[in-house]
Scaffold this motif. Structure first.
Motif, mmCIF file in Angstrom:
data_model
loop_
_atom_site.group_PDB
_atom_site.id
_atom_site.type_symbol
_atom_site.label_atom_id
_atom_site.label_comp_id
_atom_site.label_asym_id
_atom_site.label_seq_id
_atom_site.Cartn_x
_atom_site.Cartn_y
_atom_site.Cartn_z
ATOM 1 N N GLU A 52 2.229 -1.335 -0.306
ATOM 2 C CA GLU A 52 2.024 -0.031 -0.920
ATOM 3 C C GLU A 52 0.567 0.164 -1.314
ATOM 4 O OE1 GLU A 52 3.742 2.655 -1.370
ATOM 5 O OE2 GLU A 52 5.674 1.971 -0.588
ATOM 6 N N ALA A 53 -0.085 -0.902 -1.796
ATOM 7 C CA ALA A 53 -1.495 -0.808 -2.166
ATOM 8 C C ALA A 53 -2.352 -0.505 -0.941
ATOM 9 C CB ALA A 53 -1.960 -2.105 -2.823
ATOM 10 N N GLU A 54 -2.020 -1.133 0.197
ATOM 11 C CA GLU A 54 -2.772 -0.872 1.430
ATOM 12 C C GLU A 54 -2.523 0.533 1.947
ATOM 13 O OE1 GLU A 54 -3.065 -5.364 3.365
ATOM 14 O OE2 GLU A 54 -1.200 -4.210 3.595
ATOM 15 N N VAL A 55 -1.300 1.029 1.769
ATOM 16 C CA VAL A 55 -0.997 2.409 2.158
ATOM 17 C C VAL A 55 -1.868 3.374 1.368
ATOM 18 C CG1 VAL A 55 0.764 4.217 2.092
ATOM 19 C CG2 VAL A 55 1.361 1.935 2.923
ATOM 20 N N LEU A 56 -1.957 3.158 0.061
ATOM 21 C CA LEU A 56 -2.785 4.029 -0.774
ATOM 22 C C LEU A 56 -4.264 3.924 -0.402
ATOM 23 C CD1 LEU A 56 -1.100 3.614 -4.264
ATOM 24 C CD2 LEU A 56 -1.122 5.657 -2.808
ATOM 25 N N ASP A 57 -4.711 2.746 -0.040
ATOM 26 C CA ASP A 57 -6.102 2.580 0.395
ATOM 27 C C ASP A 57 -6.370 3.411 1.646
ATOM 28 O OD1 ASP A 57 -6.747 0.872 -1.672
ATOM 29 O OD2 ASP A 57 -6.455 -0.970 -0.502
ATOM 30 N N LEU A 58 -5.420 3.441 2.563
ATOM 31 C CA LEU A 58 -5.577 4.249 3.773
ATOM 32 C C LEU A 58 -5.639 5.733 3.422
ATOM 33 C CD1 LEU A 58 -3.066 2.425 6.148
ATOM 34 C CD2 LEU A 58 -5.547 2.505 6.414
ATOM 35 N N LEU A 59 -4.762 6.175 2.529
ATOM 36 C CA LEU A 59 -4.763 7.573 2.122
ATOM 37 C C LEU A 59 -6.081 7.955 1.460
ATOM 38 C CD1 LEU A 59 -1.135 7.820 0.665
ATOM 39 C CD2 LEU A 59 -1.964 8.875 2.771
ATOM 40 N N ARG A 60 -6.569 7.093 0.592
ATOM 41 C CA ARG A 60 -7.828 7.382 -0.102
ATOM 42 C C ARG A 60 -9.012 7.390 0.855
ATOM 43 N NH1 ARG A 60 -5.568 3.316 -4.584
ATOM 44 N NH2 ARG A 60 -4.543 4.856 -5.954
ATOM 45 N N ALA A 61 -8.884 6.640 1.947
ATOM 46 C CA ALA A 61 -9.942 6.613 2.956
ATOM 47 C C ALA A 61 -9.821 7.757 3.950
ATOM 48 C CB ALA A 61 -9.910 5.275 3.701
ATOM 49 N N GLY A 62 -8.799 8.593 3.786
ATOM 50 C CA GLY A 62 -8.608 9.724 4.693
ATOM 51 C C GLY A 62 -8.032 9.340 6.041
ATOM 52 N N LYS A 63 -7.354 8.194 6.114
ATOM 53 C CA LYS A 63 -6.768 7.723 7.365
ATOM 54 C C LYS A 63 -5.335 8.228 7.480
ATOM 55 C CE LYS A 63 -6.185 5.088 11.060
ATOM 56 N NZ LYS A 63 -6.840 5.394 12.347
ATOM 57 N N ASN A 64 -5.072 9.063 8.480
ATOM 58 C CA ASN A 64 -3.725 9.589 8.691
ATOM 59 C C ASN A 64 -2.875 8.601 9.472
ATOM 60 O OD1 ASN A 64 -4.323 12.115 7.471
ATOM 61 N ND2 ASN A 64 -5.303 12.788 9.364
ATOM 62 N N PHE A 65 -1.562 8.657 9.238
ATOM 63 C CA PHE A 65 -0.645 7.740 9.915
ATOM 64 C C PHE A 65 0.776 8.284 9.835
ATOM 65 C CE2 PHE A 65 -1.337 6.422 5.523
ATOM 66 C CZ PHE A 65 -0.057 6.450 5.009
ATOM 67 N N PHE A 66 1.609 7.800 10.731
ATOM 68 C CA PHE A 66 3.050 7.991 10.629
ATOM 69 C C PHE A 66 3.635 6.768 9.927
ATOM 70 C CE2 PHE A 66 2.170 10.439 14.529
ATOM 71 C CZ PHE A 66 2.875 11.623 14.292
ATOM 72 N N ASP A 67 4.377 6.981 8.852
ATOM 73 C CA ASP A 67 5.169 5.894 8.293
ATOM 74 C C ASP A 67 6.493 5.899 9.039
ATOM 75 O OD1 ASP A 67 6.969 4.317 6.838
ATOM 76 O OD2 ASP A 67 5.976 4.723 4.937
ATOM 77 N N VAL A 68 6.684 4.924 9.937
ATOM 78 C CA VAL A 68 7.842 4.906 10.827
ATOM 79 C C VAL A 68 8.921 3.928 10.361
ATOM 80 C CG1 VAL A 68 6.471 5.626 12.824
ATOM 81 C CG2 VAL A 68 6.794 3.182 12.372
#
Length: 386
Positions: A52-68
């Motif tokens: 979850e911490a890495e997911v938030l880091d991606l969001l804060r970095a503006g990295k889009n993704f599909f959570d599949v």
């Protein structure tokens, strides 16, 4: 040449959807139980597990993704059934639509849309501390949307309209409303926005009014739906309005619904995504910017005609939206034709999103601008539904 090369690379990636290392059901269950999330970060690459911490880091970095995490097994099954994605590529590139032709009927409905109504809806949505997909207030926001759309159906005597919540593995349900068509088996016309909001500094408890992201799209659809019912809209094709949960965490709600529609054989005529419609940078041209990627080229051509016919502001070609940038990508992923008109050309859009500052008081927010998107939503439903 750059445009052609990008298109060819995208087609290659879509066709090459097989995973190098299929993930077993047992692994998904075990790692999900540990709180890990399975993310697809780019076309043609295997998904990866993140905390979850890495997911938030991606969001804060503006990295889009599909959570599949919740859709991986269903999508794998769909690929096994079809054998390849070649048909998906064909469907995405070849959708065609007749030019808008129902101006008299549509304009009568558009005349009943009001910014006053939209402001009232948005005041309620932004009053929740946040609409985060894992918060109790996110659930409350979903409940309010459901109650509101049910109330409109009652107000206008439409007992045939079906409104329901779609539950997910997380707390916040999506909301789906169906206006039945005289031909129930005809392909459905879909309009969607996301209901959730996020404060990236403190997702669970932080203040996230989400006025523009995506309060504006959500209230555009509420007002378009209300106006259509007031106008006694009775389409040939079933028409659905969707409010998606969990968009900010990897397009969760829209992915689940789109994958379900694909797996159950639901036919979709077109899908319209409204995500941020209330802002344009002061001093820049007021436009509706059409995303060129992860959208159907034929539907985009129809959108240009629709905007020209029914909006006081012109269309413009946007810059590339990017991988998994909004809920239209979930429908494109399943091979359904979709379009995404955005509030401004990227770069001239709202800089306050994902924070406590995403309110209607930001300089550049415009209710008259957002109203144009509600008009296009109502016109989209009518022109493609009748």
């Amino acid at each position: 040449m750059k445009s052609l090369l990008s298109t060819l690379l995208l087609l290659f990636a879509i066709v090459s959807v097989g995973y190098a290392r299929p993930i077993a059901t047992s692994e998904i269950a075990a790692k999900s139980a540990q709180g890990l999330r399975l993310l697809s970060l780019a076309e043609g690459e295997d998904p990866v597990w993140k905390t979850e911490a890495e997911v938030l880091d991606l969001l804060r970095a503006g990295k889009n993704f599909f959570d599949v995490t919740d859709t991986y097994e269903l999508e794998t099954k769909l690929r096994a059934q079809t054998g390849s994605a070649a048909k998906v590529v064909s469907d995405v590139l070849r959708a065609t639509y007749a030019a808008p032709s129902k101006q008299t009927q549509v304009r009568a409905i558009l005349g009943t849309l009001t910014t006053t109504n939209m402001q009232s809806y948005l005041n309620t949505l932004t009053a929740f501390n946040n609409r985060y997909y894992r918060s109790t207030t996110g659930v409350s926001a979903s409940n309010w949307i459901l109650s509101t759309v049910q109330g409109f159906a009652t107000q206008y005597g439409r007992s045939d309209v079906v409104a329901q919540q779609v539950t997910h593995s997380f707390q916040q349900p999506s909301v789906v409303v169906r206006i039945p068509g005289s031909n129930p088996s005809a392909p459905r016309v879909l309009l969607g926005s996301h209901m959730d909001s996020i404060n990236l500094s403190n997702p669970t408890n932080g203040r996230a009014p989400g006025a523009d992201d995506d309060g504006t799209g959500a209230v555009n659809l509420l007002e378009a739906y209300r106006a259509l019912l007031q106008g006694n809209f009775r389409p040939t094709n079933p028409v659905e309005f969707h409010w998606y949960a969990g968009e900010e965490a990897g397009l969760l709600g829209s992915q689940a619904i789109a994958a379900n529609y694909k797996s159950t054989g639901v036919q979709v005529k077109a899908h319209l995504n409204l995500d941020m419609t209330g802002y344009y940078k002061p001093g820049t041209a007021e436009v509706m910017a059409l995303a060129p990627d992860y959208a159907d080229s034929g539907l985009n051509e129809f959108m240009k005609l629709l905007i020209t016919a029914y909006s006081r502001i012109p269309w413009a070609n946007d810059l590339a939206c990017g991988y998994a940038c909004s809920d239209h990508a979930s429908w494109n992923r399943q091979g359904f034709p979709t379009a995404y008109p955005f509030e401004a050309v990227t770069g001239n859009d709202n800089p306050t999103i994902h924070s406590a500052s995403d309110t209607t008081s930001v300089n550049g927010f415009s209710w008259t601008h957002s109203l144009e998107f509600a008009k296009i939503a109502a016109a989209f439903a009518y022109e493609l539904g009748i």
